[in-house]
Design a protein around this motif. Structure first.
Motif, PDB file in Angstrom:
ATOM      1  N   ASP A 276       0.816  -1.169  -0.028  1.00 18.38           N
ATOM      2  CA  ASP A 276      -0.300  -0.065   0.122  1.00 18.38           C
ATOM      3  C   ASP A 276       0.720   1.146  -0.017  1.00 18.38           C
ATOM      4  OD1 ASP A 276      -2.419  -1.260  -0.058  1.00 18.38           O
ATOM      5  OD2 ASP A 276      -2.689  -1.559   2.096  1.00 18.38           O
ATOM      6  N   ARG A 277       1.898   1.308   0.734  1.00 19.81           N
ATOM      7  CA  ARG A 277       2.826   2.436   0.743  1.00 19.81           C
ATOM      8  C   ARG A 277       3.500   2.777  -0.328  1.00 19.81           C
ATOM      9  NH1 ARG A 277       0.032   1.972   4.659  1.00 19.81           N
ATOM     10  NH2 ARG A 277      -1.250   3.137   2.989  1.00 19.81           N
ATOM     11  N   LEU A 278       3.970   1.718  -0.905  1.00 19.04           N
ATOM     12  CA  LEU A 278       4.757   1.831  -2.340  1.00 19.04           C
ATOM     13  C   LEU A 278       3.699   2.129  -3.373  1.00 19.04           C
ATOM     14  CD1 LEU A 278       6.867  -1.847  -2.190  1.00 19.04           C
ATOM     15  CD2 LEU A 278       7.686   0.798  -2.147  1.00 19.04           C
ATOM     16  N   TYR A 279       2.498   1.789  -3.261  1.00 20.63           N
ATOM     17  CA  TYR A 279       1.495   2.116  -4.291  1.00 20.63           C
ATOM     18  C   TYR A 279       1.242   3.810  -4.188  1.00 20.63           C
ATOM     19  CZ  TYR A 279      -2.641   2.397  -7.144  1.00 20.63           C
ATOM     20  OH  TYR A 279      -3.636   2.480  -8.272  1.00 20.63           O
ATOM     21  N   ASP A 280       1.182   3.965  -2.833  1.00 21.46           N
ATOM     22  CA  ASP A 280       0.928   5.288  -2.597  1.00 21.46           C
ATOM     23  C   ASP A 280       1.858   6.489  -3.110  1.00 21.46           C
ATOM     24  OD1 ASP A 280      -1.564   4.837  -1.304  1.00 21.46           O
ATOM     25  OD2 ASP A 280      -0.706   4.987   0.694  1.00 21.46           O
ATOM     26  N   ARG A 281       3.107   5.966  -3.222  1.00 26.54           N
ATOM     27  CA  ARG A 281       4.289   6.823  -3.395  1.00 26.54           C
ATOM     28  C   ARG A 281       4.533   6.546  -4.987  1.00 26.54           C
ATOM     29  NH1 ARG A 281       3.730   6.126   1.722  1.00 26.54           N
ATOM     30  NH2 ARG A 281       4.755   7.706   3.222  1.00 26.54           N
ATOM     31  N   GLU A 282       3.936   5.624  -5.656  1.00 26.72           N
ATOM     32  CA  GLU A 282       4.105   5.393  -7.100  1.00 26.72           C
ATOM     33  C   GLU A 282       5.559   5.088  -7.309  1.00 26.72           C
ATOM     34  OE1 GLU A 282       2.979   9.445  -8.409  1.00 26.72           O
ATOM     35  OE2 GLU A 282       1.487   8.308  -9.344  1.00 26.72           O
ATOM     36  N   VAL A 283       5.981   4.025  -6.684  1.00 22.54           N
ATOM     37  CA  VAL A 283       7.403   3.450  -6.669  1.00 22.54           C
ATOM     38  C   VAL A 283       7.114   2.130  -7.408  1.00 22.54           C
ATOM     39  CG1 VAL A 283       9.296   2.516  -5.107  1.00 22.54           C
ATOM     40  CG2 VAL A 283       8.113   4.232  -4.285  1.00 22.54           C
ATOM     41  N   PRO A 284       7.874   2.001  -8.571  1.00 22.53           N
ATOM     42  CA  PRO A 284       7.843   0.671  -9.377  1.00 22.53           C
ATOM     43  C   PRO A 284       8.666  -0.642  -8.696  1.00 22.53           C
ATOM     44  CG  PRO A 284       9.317   2.328 -10.264  1.00 22.53           C
ATOM     45  CD  PRO A 284       8.545   3.069  -9.289  1.00 22.53           C
ATOM     46  N   VAL A 285       8.021  -1.671  -8.960  1.00 27.62           N
ATOM     47  CA  VAL A 285       8.766  -2.935  -8.361  1.00 27.62           C
ATOM     48  C   VAL A 285       9.293  -3.831  -9.395  1.00 27.62           C
ATOM     49  CG1 VAL A 285       8.308  -4.812  -6.693  1.00 27.62           C
ATOM     50  CG2 VAL A 285       7.173  -2.532  -6.211  1.00 27.62           C
ATOM     51  N   LEU A 286      10.525  -4.086  -9.427  1.00 26.89           N
ATOM     52  CA  LEU A 286      10.908  -5.142 -10.175  1.00 26.89           C
ATOM     53  C   LEU A 286      11.479  -6.196  -9.710  1.00 26.89           C
ATOM     54  CD1 LEU A 286      11.742  -5.048 -13.490  1.00 26.89           C
ATOM     55  CD2 LEU A 286      14.176  -4.714 -12.737  1.00 26.89           C
ATOM     56  N   ALA A 287      11.012  -7.308  -9.973  1.00 27.52           N
ATOM     57  CA  ALA A 287      11.211  -8.482  -9.023  1.00 27.52           C
ATOM     58  C   ALA A 287      11.483  -9.764  -9.971  1.00 27.52           C
ATOM     59  CB  ALA A 287      10.175  -8.943  -8.349  1.00 27.52           C
ATOM     60  N   SER A 288      12.314 -10.596  -9.265  1.00 29.22           N
ATOM     61  CA  SER A 288      12.505 -12.054  -9.778  1.00 29.22           C
ATOM     62  C   SER A 288      11.808 -13.026  -8.993  1.00 29.22           C
ATOM     63  CB  SER A 288      14.004 -12.329  -9.813  1.00 29.22           C
ATOM     64  OG  SER A 288      14.613 -12.380  -8.696  1.00 29.22           O
ATOM     65  N   GLY A 289      11.819 -14.301  -9.474  1.00 31.76           N
ATOM     66  CA  GLY A 289      11.112 -15.256  -8.609  1.00 31.76           C
ATOM     67  C   GLY A 289       9.569 -15.678  -9.001  1.00 31.76           C
ATOM     68  N   VAL A 290       8.533 -15.721  -8.218  1.00 31.03           N
ATOM     69  CA  VAL A 290       7.313 -16.120  -8.661  1.00 31.03           C
ATOM     70  C   VAL A 290       6.546 -14.855  -8.897  1.00 31.03           C
ATOM     71  CG1 VAL A 290       7.337 -18.018  -7.009  1.00 31.03           C
ATOM     72  CG2 VAL A 290       6.508 -16.042  -6.087  1.00 31.03           C
ATOM     73  N   PRO A 291       5.551 -14.995  -9.666  1.00 31.19           N
ATOM     74  CA  PRO A 291       4.644 -13.695  -9.822  1.00 31.19           C
ATOM     75  C   PRO A 291       3.826 -13.422  -8.842  1.00 31.19           C
ATOM     76  CG  PRO A 291       4.602 -15.557 -11.522  1.00 31.19           C
ATOM     77  CD  PRO A 291       5.120 -16.107 -10.615  1.00 31.19           C
ATOM     78  N   PHE A 292       3.463 -12.054  -8.700  1.00 32.17           N
ATOM     79  CA  PHE A 292       2.886 -11.402  -7.599  1.00 32.17           C
ATOM     80  C   PHE A 292       1.524 -12.269  -7.376  1.00 32.17           C
ATOM     81  CE2 PHE A 292       5.720  -7.783  -8.178  1.00 32.17           C
ATOM     82  CZ  PHE A 292       6.402  -8.044  -7.309  1.00 32.17           C
ATOM     83  N   ASP A 293       0.892 -12.714  -8.167  1.00 30.86           N
ATOM     84  CA  ASP A 293      -0.303 -13.407  -7.840  1.00 30.86           C
ATOM     85  C   ASP A 293      -0.182 -14.813  -7.233  1.00 30.86           C
ATOM     86  OD1 ASP A 293       0.562 -14.727 -10.078  1.00 30.86           O
ATOM     87  OD2 ASP A 293      -1.066 -14.590 -11.382  1.00 30.86           O
ATOM     88  N   GLN A 294       1.043 -15.174  -6.990  1.00 31.00           N
ATOM     89  CA  GLN A 294       1.435 -16.505  -6.233  1.00 31.00           C
ATOM     90  C   GLN A 294       1.806 -16.230  -4.956  1.00 31.00           C
ATOM     91  OE1 GLN A 294       3.544 -19.329  -8.617  1.00 31.00           O
ATOM     92  NE2 GLN A 294       2.434 -18.690 -10.564  1.00 31.00           N
ATOM     93  N   LEU A 295       1.724 -14.986  -4.213  1.00 34.98           N
ATOM     94  CA  LEU A 295       2.385 -14.583  -3.145  1.00 34.98           C
ATOM     95  C   LEU A 295       1.445 -15.344  -1.943  1.00 34.98           C
ATOM     96  CD1 LEU A 295       3.109 -10.895  -3.384  1.00 34.98           C
ATOM     97  CD2 LEU A 295       4.927 -12.771  -3.125  1.00 34.98           C
ATOM     98  N   PHE A 296       0.263 -15.296  -1.987  1.00 36.70           N
ATOM     99  CA  PHE A 296      -0.698 -15.605  -1.135  1.00 36.70           C
ATOM    100  C   PHE A 296      -1.141 -17.264  -1.062  1.00 36.70           C
ATOM    101  CE2 PHE A 296      -0.694 -11.061  -1.435  1.00 36.70           C
ATOM    102  CZ  PHE A 296      -0.124 -10.780  -0.213  1.00 36.70           C
ATOM    103  N   SER A 297      -1.251 -17.877  -0.273  1.00 39.45           N
ATOM    104  CA  SER A 297      -1.760 -19.194  -0.629  1.00 39.45           C
ATOM    105  C   SER A 297      -3.223 -19.178  -0.773  1.00 39.45           C
ATOM    106  CB  SER A 297      -1.603 -20.275   0.859  1.00 39.45           C
ATOM    107  OG  SER A 297      -2.276 -19.633   2.150  1.00 39.45           O
TER     108      SER A 297
END
Length: 329
Positions: A276-297
């Motif tokens: 939420d705080r990153l989104y509020d501040r418009e900070v882009p996120v670049l990542a490796s690993g699993v896609p973000f839609d697999q973060l939560f079980s």
């Protein structure tokens, strides 16, 4: 307590209602009228704090003192809430905007009585992401908002849960039914339907990148952070969530390696606040690993906090899409 950078310049005029969702245009109409009702011409005392409820609407004694924007993630509730804050004809120091967590943190910092004294001089209090996660918050916020309404403060809030349903699936809400019903009585619910605007008509989010790519981009991007995802989650456990915003100040990009599904609920909820705080501040996120839609079980996505997790996925996916520009720079 002002709208965050992403919503610093929003207005009702640049909110784009989905023509297939009449409730969105209706929300704009109601909120414009709400803001106008808080203006200097609404009658009452010279400072305008009480008149909207007392003189402009004499028949409204006991009626809700605020509006409550209810809807799924990504329908523009925060945009509308911030637009209301901007449109309310009062100086910035006479209106407050913050998340529910920031409001409870304010009480922790100032104490209950001082928070009441400080906010009682405001014309409007906007509360984003209104959610009750524990009984203590329920009693605290119920008492606080009751005192503020008595002082003539107008209220506006957003949530993914109707006010009468707050706390369901998270704690024994039935044991605190009086407080929850008291909270509900302060608001007129305003339902906003629609699909997630962050992904409406847009291509899917980019797939995760390699560790080498994420590291290379971080090293050549000014103001970028570079963290191992597991180490970041461990660090979040040592920082109070009220400090996550300050922790991200000054960042131009967040680069994460080795993203994996989060291991437990407490960790997942901390990650939601960071997203939420990153989104509020418009900070882009670049990542490796699993896609973000697999973060939560699947269990998490079916539990009491599922709407928080879906919001986090939506926002992180939008920030991942923004991060594509880092590779092209």
């Amino acid at each position: 307590m002002v709208p965050p950078p992403r919503f610093g310049l929003v207005s009702f005029d640049n909110y784009l209602p989905d023509p297939n969702q009449p409730s969105q245009a209706e929300a704009v109409r109601v909120l414009r009228a709400f803001a106008a009702g808080l203006g200097e011409g609404a009658g009452g005392s010279p400072d305008g704090r009480r008149r909207w409820f007392r003189k402009a609407r004499p028949a409204a004694a006991g009626a809700p003192r605020g509006v409550y924007l209810d809807g799924g993630y990504g329908v523009g509730k925060t945009h509308l809430l911030a637009s209301l804050w901007h449109a309310t004809p009062a100086p910035a120091e006479r209106k407050a905007f913050g998340t529910f967590v920031e409001l409870t943190n304010l009480v922790g910092a100032l104490g209950f009585q001082e928070t009441v004294r400080t906010l009682s001089g405001h014309r409007l209090l906007c509360i984003d992401e209104f959610e009750l996660d524990d009984p203590g918050d329920t009693v605290l916020v119920s008492s606080l908002l009751t005192r503020l309404v008595e002082a003539g403060v107008a209220l506006a809030a957003t949530s993914n849960t109707l006010p009468g349903k707050l706390g369901e699936g998270r704690f024994a809400a039935a044991d605190f039914l009086r407080e929850i019903q008291g909270l509900s009585a302060h608001f007129r619910p305003l339902r906003i339907d629609g699909e997630d605007y962050r992904h409406r008509g847009l291509p899917s989010a980019p797939p995760p990148y390699s560790d080498a790519t994420v590291t290379e981009v971080a090293q050549r991007t000014r103001g970028a952070s570079l963290d191992d995802f597991g180490a970041l989650l461990g660090h979040l456990a040592t920082v109070h969530p009220s400090r996550y915003g300050a922790m991200t100040d000054g960042l131009h990009a967040v680069c994460l390696t080795g993203v994996t599904p989060v291991p437990d609920q407490a960790t997942a909820l901390r990650l939601v606040v960071l997203a939420d705080r990153l989104y509020d501040r418009e900070v882009p996120v670049l990542a490796s690993g699993v896609p973000f839609d697999q973060l939560f079980s699947e269990e998490m996505l079916e539990g009491g906090y599922r709407k928080k997790y879906f919001r986090a996925i939506s926002r992180l996916t939008a920030l991942a899409r923004d991060a594509k520009g880092l590779l092209e720079a």
